[in-house]
Design a protein around this motif. Structure first.
Motif, PDB file in Angstrom:
ATOM      1  N   LEU B  15       0.911  -0.807  -0.057  1.00  0.00           N
ATOM      2  CA  LEU B  15       0.094  -0.227   0.216  1.00  0.00           C
ATOM      3  C   LEU B  15       0.623   1.282  -0.241  1.00  0.00           C
ATOM      4  O   LEU B  15       1.688   1.078   0.638  1.00  0.00           O
ATOM      5  N   TYR B  16       0.302   2.590  -1.056  1.00  0.00           N
ATOM      6  CA  TYR B  16       1.408   3.595  -1.285  1.00  0.00           C
ATOM      7  C   TYR B  16       0.374   4.772  -0.607  1.00  0.00           C
ATOM      8  O   TYR B  16      -1.301   5.318  -1.020  1.00  0.00           O
ATOM      9  N   TYR B  17       0.935   5.313   0.674  1.00  0.00           N
ATOM     10  CA  TYR B  17       0.010   6.574   0.663  1.00  0.00           C
ATOM     11  C   TYR B  17       0.562   8.104  -0.332  1.00  0.00           C
ATOM     12  O   TYR B  17       1.818   8.418  -0.282  1.00  0.00           O
ATOM     13  N   VAL B  26       2.952  -7.622   2.508  1.00  0.00           N
ATOM     14  CA  VAL B  26       2.161  -8.417   3.897  1.00  0.00           C
ATOM     15  C   VAL B  26       1.453  -9.778   3.700  1.00  0.00           C
ATOM     16  O   VAL B  26       1.223  -9.639   2.631  1.00  0.00           O
ATOM     17  N   SER B  27       1.653 -10.326   4.478  1.00  0.00           N
ATOM     18  CA  SER B  27       1.010 -11.968   4.568  1.00  0.00           C
ATOM     19  C   SER B  27       0.461 -11.758   4.992  1.00  0.00           C
ATOM     20  O   SER B  27       1.226 -12.162   6.611  1.00  0.00           O
ATOM     21  N   CYS B  44       3.860   2.058  12.306  1.00  0.00           N
ATOM     22  CA  CYS B  44       3.958   1.089  12.369  1.00  0.00           C
ATOM     23  C   CYS B  44       2.999   0.068  10.845  1.00  0.00           C
ATOM     24  O   CYS B  44       3.696  -0.729  10.071  1.00  0.00           O
ATOM     25  N   GLY B  45       1.792   0.484  10.608  1.00  0.00           N
ATOM     26  CA  GLY B  45       1.588   0.181   9.674  1.00  0.00           C
ATOM     27  C   GLY B  45       0.279  -0.630   9.840  1.00  0.00           C
ATOM     28  O   GLY B  45      -0.898  -1.152   8.712  1.00  0.00           O
ATOM     29  N   LYS B  46      -0.373  -1.112  11.400  1.00  0.00           N
ATOM     30  CA  LYS B  46      -1.596  -2.047  11.876  1.00  0.00           C
ATOM     31  C   LYS B  46      -2.343  -1.690  11.739  1.00  0.00           C
ATOM     32  O   LYS B  46      -3.644  -2.454  10.942  1.00  0.00           O
ATOM     33  N   SER B  47      -3.036  -0.141  11.584  1.00  0.00           N
ATOM     34  CA  SER B  47      -3.911   0.385  11.583  1.00  0.00           C
ATOM     35  C   SER B  47      -4.551   0.470   9.659  1.00  0.00           C
ATOM     36  O   SER B  47      -6.314   0.452   9.554  1.00  0.00           O
ATOM     37  N   THR B  48      -3.703   0.796   9.071  1.00  0.00           N
ATOM     38  CA  THR B  48      -3.728   0.812   7.673  1.00  0.00           C
ATOM     39  C   THR B  48      -3.876  -0.525   7.475  1.00  0.00           C
ATOM     40  O   THR B  48      -4.980  -0.761   6.453  1.00  0.00           O
ATOM     41  N   LEU B  49      -3.525  -1.746   7.458  1.00  0.00           N
ATOM     42  CA  LEU B  49      -3.262  -2.933   7.367  1.00  0.00           C
ATOM     43  C   LEU B  49      -5.601  -3.227   8.037  1.00  0.00           C
ATOM     44  O   LEU B  49      -5.572  -4.239   6.408  1.00  0.00           O
ATOM     45  N   LEU B  50      -4.870  -2.759   9.088  1.00  0.00           N
ATOM     46  CA  LEU B  50      -6.819  -3.252   9.301  1.00  0.00           C
ATOM     47  C   LEU B  50      -7.950  -2.573   8.312  1.00  0.00           C
ATOM     48  O   LEU B  50      -8.461  -3.472   7.815  1.00  0.00           O
TER      49      LEU B  50
END
Lengths: 285, 254
Positions: B15-17, B26-27, B44-50
């Protein structure tokens, strides 16, 4: 030394502030003083509800003007309110924010165009169109309504956008996360949350439409008649004052001030409703 | 980790902003009826992943996503996948409670109305059931038509859970659902999560490691947009394979 200049500044500001406030108060008192005694001398019912306006024969019934003002304003709202709210919703919910931030000030700039220019466009463009395609004199209730409807757009749009943008983003996210579409979110959450601000914007537009004078004088035709259709020439309360004040004397002059009192009271009521609605929004957060 | 039990399968997700590479290849699997936790330091990107899992990132302009997220084996990023349908199946509870400025009842039935239901009696039944499911019924049964904003924060958060239960999603995403709550309210939400996992698949983002250890079955540790380690929660916290994970768990980092 320092406290002396502090005190001096305070005094100067106080003097300036008081002179501004007292100027406003004096104008108010003057209008009331000139107008209210006339209303009671002539009779409230006769003044407000008689259709006879013949100053030379000492007949001062402003009912046609009240009717005209109400109809012209109603027409302006019919056009301006839905259009303005729709534009506000579109700009705040569908247009990317950076573009909206350019368009909104541009629309607000429209409020800076002198009303005589709006009137001029109405006379040159709108009135001939109405005369040619719909009939009547062209300068009419309808043209007044359309021009006023356009003139109130900046007010309605700008204040509506402000109140829509004040709706927390988390409401929109919550709604979308439940599977709602953009329109469902607007319709069921955003508009409800910004309702009081939108209503206030419409009422402020209403106040502006009732009080507008120059553009209406230019496009509405100005004959003192009870309007029977939207194509009739009408004279509003504001136009009545502006047209006759320059040569009125004695009772006639007082009658015009009394007309001003009627307008004054109407607009104060509208603005108070608007500010109550806006304050309600603030409290709700 | 058998595939058929995987409710969601993320593979090679980037994912790119704009130019910022926020998620890097990420897998991760999410197993049915279990709680999967995402931990890691802020940013770290955990919310973005969610937020990729119900495509809430679509709302942010300039976001580009590549890779696959499979929900029951179908790719939620494929053009034919209806995003409103996705969000009805994958619901979300946000960091700050965000009930709508409507009555408690209208909040609970909101998702039903959005889906086109207008049977009043049915909606009332579902509202009661959902509020019970979120352990809120006893608190609000006498004031269903009061504004939801009058409720204390933890009850607002449980109302947001009830609002989700009403539309019976398959997966519930929770984005730091307790960060605005005090310890007792937090405990209640955690108990609720353990109860909910009987019927729902849950993914939770938390920066509270004890919380992840207490409630989750699987844990993923993320750092700078990468999934550093993903494993059974007990193993992550007792014998992490990666040195980076160990440093974070033991408090040497973040």
């Amino acid at each position: 030394m320092k406290s002396l200049s502090e005190k001096g500044v305070r005094r100067i500001l106080m003097a300036v502030a008081f002179s501004a406030i007292s100027a406003l108060l004096l104008i108010t008192l003057f209008i009331i003083n000139e107008g209210v005694p006339f209303i009671f001398k002539y009779g409230v019912g006769n003044f407000l509800f008689s259709s006879d306006w013949h100053p030379q024969q000492m007949k001062f019934g402003i009912f046609p003007m009240i009717t005209a003002s109400l109809w012209v304003t109603f027409g302006a709202m019919l056009l301006g309110a839905p259009l303005g709210v729709a534009v506000a919703l579109f700009l705040s919910e569908y247009v990317p924010r950076p573009i909206m931030r350019i368009i909104k000030p541009t629309i607000e700039l429209l409020a800076a165009i002198p009303s005589v220019v709006y009137g001029f466009i109405g006379v040159i463009v709108l009135a001939p169109l109405i005369r040619n395609y719909l009939g009547g004199p062209g300068l009419s209730l309808l043209s007044g309504s359309i021009i006023l409807g356009i003139m109130i757009l900046p007010t309605v749009i700008s204040i509506s956008i402000d109140s829509i943008l004040a709706v927390p983003q988390s409401y929109r996210e919550g709604s979308l996360a439940l599977g709602a579409t953009t329109w469902q979110t607007i319709n069921m959450v955003t508009v409800k949350a910004s309702k009081s601000g939108i209503i206030a914007s419409i009422i402020l537009g209403l106040g502006r439409a009732i009080g507008e004078t120059m553009a209406v004088i230019m496009v509405a035709g100005n004959s003192v008649n009870m309007p029977h259709s939207a194509l009739d020439s009408v004279r509003t309360l504001t136009a009545n004052i502006a047209l006759e004040m320059s040569y009125a004397t004695g009772l006639h002059r007082q009658a015009l001030f009394a007309t001003g009192v009627v307008l004054f009271v109407g607009i104060i009521i509208l603005n108070s409703i608007a500010s109550i609605a806006l304050r309600k929004r603030m409290v709700k957060g | 980790m058998t595939t058929e039990k995987n409710k969601i399968e993320i593979s090679g997700l980037d994912l790119y902003y704009g130019k910022f590479h926020a998620l890097q290849s990420v897998s991760m699997p999410v197993q049915k009826n279990l709680i999967t936790a995402l931990i890691g330091p802020s940013g770290c990107g955990k919310s973005t992943l969610l937020r990729c899992l119900n495509r809430m990132n679509d709302l942010i302009s300039g976001v580009k996503v590549t890779g696959k997220v499979l929900l029951d084996q179908s790719d939620i990023y494929s053009p034919t996948f209806e995003v409103t349908e996705l969000r009805k199946r994958v619901g979300m509870v946000f960091q700050r409670p965000n009930p709508f400025p409507l009555s408690i009842y209208d909040n609970v039935v909101y998702g039903l109305k959005v889906a086109g239901m207008n049977n009043r009696k049915k909606m009332e039944e579902i509202a009661e059931k959902s509020l019970m499911g979120a352990w809120l019924w006893d608190n609000v049964k006498d004031k269903l038509h009061h504004s939801a904003l009058e409720l204390p924060l933890d009850q607002q958060q449980r109302l947001c859970v009830a609002r989700l239960l009403a539309i019976e999603p398959e997966v519930i995403l929770m984005d730091e659902p307790c960060s605005a709550l005090d310890p007792i309210a937090t405990m209640k939400i955690e108990e609720l999560m353990l109860e909910l996992k009987k019927n729902y698949t849950i993914v939770i983002v938390t920066h509270n490691m004890q919380q992840a250890a207490r409630v989750s079955d699987f844990t993923g540790y993320m750092l700078l947009g990468k999934m550093i380690e993903f494993n059974v929660t007990k193993d992550i916290f007792t014998r992490p394979k990666e040195k980076l994970t160990e440093e974070y768990i033991s408090g040497k980092y973040g």
